[in-house]
Write a protein that holds these residues in place. Structure first.
Motif, PDB file in Angstrom:
ATOM      1  N   ASN A 194     -25.899  30.968 -33.877  1.00  0.00           N
ATOM      2  CA  ASN A 194     -25.310  31.916 -32.949  1.00  0.00           C
ATOM      3  C   ASN A 194     -26.327  33.022 -32.627  1.00  0.00           C
ATOM      4  N   ARG A 195     -26.887  33.616 -33.668  1.00  0.00           N
ATOM      5  CA  ARG A 195     -27.724  34.809 -33.491  1.00  0.00           C
ATOM      6  C   ARG A 195     -29.079  34.515 -32.856  1.00  0.00           C
ATOM      7  N   VAL A 196     -29.613  33.327 -33.022  1.00  0.00           N
ATOM      8  CA  VAL A 196     -30.963  33.041 -32.523  1.00  0.00           C
ATOM      9  C   VAL A 196     -31.059  33.145 -31.007  1.00  0.00           C
ATOM     10  N   LEU A 197     -29.918  33.106 -30.327  1.00  0.00           N
ATOM     11  CA  LEU A 197     -29.945  33.197 -28.870  1.00  0.00           C
ATOM     12  C   LEU A 197     -30.647  34.463 -28.391  1.00  0.00           C
ATOM     13  N   GLY A 198     -30.519  35.559 -29.133  1.00  0.00           N
ATOM     14  CA  GLY A 198     -31.164  36.802 -28.717  1.00  0.00           C
ATOM     15  C   GLY A 198     -32.663  36.653 -28.564  1.00  0.00           C
TER      16      GLY A 198
END
Length: 561
Positions: free
Chosen positions: A430-434
């Motif tokens: 989820n977080r790696v999208l940033g």
């Protein structure tokens, strides 16, 4: 000894265990805790920091209390991580970057800790408390211990865990990314049983708007007419149109009072952009959205699935409506804040209909930007959509051709290799999208499900605490990131909190770039990644992602001193 006495005594057993873990962990009740201890993190001003305290009781213990000991205590909120069923966690041909692929109870909703109920310790189950720290107003730089204390009903201390938060002097810059998660006001009215446009309806809608903005959503889907999204052919969703229409023969009059109230509400809560609802149906642009009007003293539907989008009647309606809408936009100073839609997710065989709809719209809205989620580069190549929104697994042709101001999106179909946030997925995915949004200079991100609480095609309402997949249609968690709270306020999911962390990473990278330049920022970001980051190649390890953010913060500290 009776059962009540036994349960009371169990509260002081030494086997009440705790462990501080990161926000990127998910604690399952039916397995031993695997997560490593995580006791310290750094953060910038204007950031929201999250971590967890996992706990396990030997026996059932109810009404446990939590106490926060810290100089930052007034900024700390504790919530329990609830469990929800995921009967359809993922499609059959999934990849391996999952926590589980089987049905079961998964951690997701972040429930408030009430004074009357407190926290429950379940026998021999690991659960967790989610802790958030709000740094959105000035905090003096320094290291702050934050201690979470567990107490029983008699205020006896069972356990304590201390986390250290290193607050930097530098602040996150304002978010440049335009971010929309489709906001379904009809789902709010349906779930809470309130009349659309009643005062209670407006109150509930505003609660959900505020939470959206707090999590980095700065564009709001604005239902000029009832949005033609995820609707069964021939079916209808509850009417939520903001524009009043009066029909007299072939002439129309329009009222914008509700739309003005919507705009004012958004302004109060920090919404920056307005995403005008689609003016043609999903998956083809062949029909009109549901539009109601006053005619001959009554209200009735005048357009919908039985309307030919290319027909003279609907085109004539738009020819009268759109100039007045543009006038409203100009009168209210919204010219730099408005985006239009034609139709959602058209395919290449829909090009003739989409081209007709797009060209007709452009005649009246001129240079106001138009955006649509689609996957074929042909729509952009033919000049049909100035700002395409390709899915993350179809973005390569758009990147290769240097499409300016490129957006992206993901939904249920993006479940192989690329980032996503289904309930069964690790939070690092989820977080790696940033990082990906930063590297590829993405201008906007769209997702279809802020609060879609209906079965697929909006056939009937569902209880999102019992059905997390739109009645077995999509991977669990895809349709929404907030749950309905009892008081008309949203209950956030841990996935929504982690997605906010992704957006904060993006903003931190933007700050670092302003200090050391883009090339050095990218090199620092990708240090230890093993390969250049793309939308489908990225480190899957949560520890790497947490270390990456620490590297970014250390560089910000060094170069902003």
């Amino acid at each position: 000894m009776d059962l009540k006495e036994e349960l009371s005594l169990s509260a002081v057993e030494p086997t009440f265990a705790t462990r501080i873990i990161s926000s990127l962990e998910k604690v399952f009740a039916d397995e031993e805790l695997q997560a490593a201890e995580f006791r310290r993190v750094s953060a910038l001003q204007k950031e929201t920091v999250s971590f967890q305290v996992a706990y396990r009781s030997a026996r059932l213990v109810k009404h446990l209390k939590l106490r926060v000991e810290s100089e930052l205590a007034s900024r700390v909120v504790t919530r329990t991580v609830g469990l929800v069923p995921a009967e359809m966690p993922i499609y059959h041909d999934h990849d391996d970057n999952l926590l589980r692929s089987v049905p079961g109870l998964y951690p997701d909703p972040l429930q408030p800790v009430t004074e009357s109920e407190g926290v429950t310790g379940y026998p021999k189950q690991w659960r967790s408390v989610w802790v958030t720290v709000d740094l959105n107003s000035n905090v003096s730089p320094g290291t702050y211990p934050i201690t979470i204390v567990f107490l029983n009903q008699n205020d006896q201390e069972l356990a304590r865990e201390t986390f250290e938060l290193d607050v930097l002097a530098a602040a996150l810059p304002e978010q440049k990314l335009i971010h929309t998660e489709w906001f379904h006001t009809d789902c709010l009215a349906t779930y809470y049983g309130v009349e659309v446009f009643s005062e209670r309806y407006w109150e509930i809608v505003e609660h959900y708007v505020k939470t959206a903005v707090d999590h980095g959503i700065n564009m709001l889907l604005t239902p000029l007419f009832t949005p033609p999204l995820d609707t069964q052919v021939g079916g209808e969703r509850p009417t939520v149109q903001l524009v009043d229409v009066e029909k007299s023969g072939s002439a129309y009059r329009f009222g914008f009072d509700k739309l003005k109230r919507w705009v004012d509400m958004c302004d109060r809560n920090g919404v920056r952009y307005f995403e005008m609802s689609h003016l043609f149906t999903q998956w083809g642009a062949k029909h009109a959205p549901k539009i109601e009007a006053r005619e001959n003293g009554g209200t009735k539907r005048i357009f919908g699935w039985d309307t030919d989008a290319t027909g003279e009647e609907y085109k004539g309606f738009l020819a009268q409506f759109l100039p007045e809408l543009v006038g409203f936009i100009k009168e209210n100073g919204l010219g730099e804040r408005v985006f239009f839609h034609v139709s959602d997710e058209p395919h290449t065989d829909h090009i003739p209909w989409y081209e007709s709809a797009s060209s007709w719209l452009k005649q009246f809205v001129g240079d106001y930007p138009s955006i649509d989620a689609l996957s074929s580069y042909d729509f952009y190549a033919k000049g049909l959509v100035p700002t395409p929104i390709p899915a993350t697994n179809h973005i390569e042709p758009f990147l290769e051709n240097g499409v300016p101001g490129l957006w992206t999106y993901y939904c249920c179909s993006q479940y192989k290799k690329v980032a996503n946030r289904f309930i069964c997925m690790p939070s690092a995915r989820n977080r790696v999208l940033g990082l990906q949004l930063y590297k590829f200079q993405i201008a906007g991100f769209l997702h279809w499900g802020y609060n879609f609480w209906y079965a697929q095609y909006s056939r009937f309402p569902i209880d999102p605490y019992r059905n997390t997949d739109a009645n077995f249609a999509f991977p669990a968690g895809d349709p929404f990131v907030v749950y309905p709270g009892e008081d008309g306020k949203p209950v956030e999911s841990l996935r929504f909190e982690v997605f906010r962390e992704a957006l904060q990473d993006l903003r931190a990278l933007t700050l670092l770039e302003s200090l050391i330049g883009r090339d050095k920022t990218l090199a620092l970001m990708e240090q230890g990644a093993g390969a250049p980051i793309t939308f489908d190649v990225y480190p899957q390890d949560a520890a790497w992602l947490l270390d990456c953010r620490e590297r970014i913060n250390a560089a910000i500290r060094e170069h902003s001193a």
